[in-house]
Design an enzyme around this catalytic site. Structure first.
Site: not given
Length: 176
Positions: A134, A152
C-alpha cells in the site's frame, strides 16, 4: 432456443460468456497498472528507503505492508494466515469470474472486472511479498484515511458499480 445463453448449446459453460472478453481485458489492464505502480515504487523509486513523498498537502506516497485485508483487518503474521488469505483471493476471483461468465450486462461486467483485477493485484503481492503493498496516503487536517493502492481503488470502484446496478439500474440486471 437462445444461443447467446452461456449455459446453452455450443457454449463454453463456466469458462466464457457474452462479456468475458471485456472482463478479461479490463481485469488485465487493472492488474498491470496496479502491479506496475507497485514495482516502480518498490524497485525504481526504492520507496522503502527514499520515501515518504509529499505530493500535495493532503496526499503522500508512503510504503505500508498490509498483512491483512481491507483496511488492515485480519492481520496475518505467519505463513498459514498469508496462504489462507491467498487461497481466499483465488476462491473469490474464481467465483467472480463464474458470475461474469453468466451475465450479459456490460456495466456489471465492468464492475466485476475491476474487482477481479484488484483482487489479483493484491493476491500477487500477498504471494510474492508476503503482504500487500500500500502506498497512497490521503489526509486532511486531523482526518487520516487508510493507506491504499490502485488495486484497492479498482475493488472499491467495482463494488460501487455493483451497488449502482443493484439500486439504480434495471431489476436483476446483474443476473441477466
Amino acid at each position: 432456443m437462445n444461443t447467446s445463453d452461456p449455459t446453452g448449446p455450443g457454449s463454453k459453460g463456466w469458462v466464457w460468456g457474452p462479456v468475458s472478453g471485456l472482463v478479461l481485458i479490463v481485469a488485465l489492464i487493472g492488474l498491470v497498472l496496479d502491479q506496475g505502480s507497485k514495482l516502480w515504487l518498490l524497485y525504481s523509486v526504492d520507496l522503502g528507503n527514499t520515501g515518504p513523498y509529499r505530493l500535495l498537502p493532503v496526499l503522500d506516497i508512503v510504503l505500508v505492508w498490509n498483512r491483512g485485508i481491507s483496511y488492515g483487518l485480519f492481520q496475518q503474521y505467519n505463513d498459514l494466515g498469508r496462504w489462507l488469505l491467498a487461497g481466499l483471493t483465488i476462491v473469490a476471483t474464481v467465483a467472480l469470474w463464474v458470475w461474469s461468465v453468466r451475465i450479459h450486462d456490460r456495466f456489471v461486467g465492468l464492475a466485476l472486472a475491476l474487482i477481479i483485477g484488484g483482487a489479483l493485484g493484491n493476491g500477487i503481492d500477498r504471494v510474492y511479498h508476503g503482504a500487500v503493498v500500500d502506498f497512497v496516503y490521503f489526509h486532511v487536517g486531523d482526518f487520516s484515511w487508510y493507506v491504499f493502492n490502485l488495486a484497492d481503488v479498482w475493488i472499491v470502484a467495482g463494488v460501487i458499480g455493483l451497488l449502482i446496478d443493484s439500486f439504480f439500474r434495471s431489476p436483476n440486471s446483474a443476473v441477466k
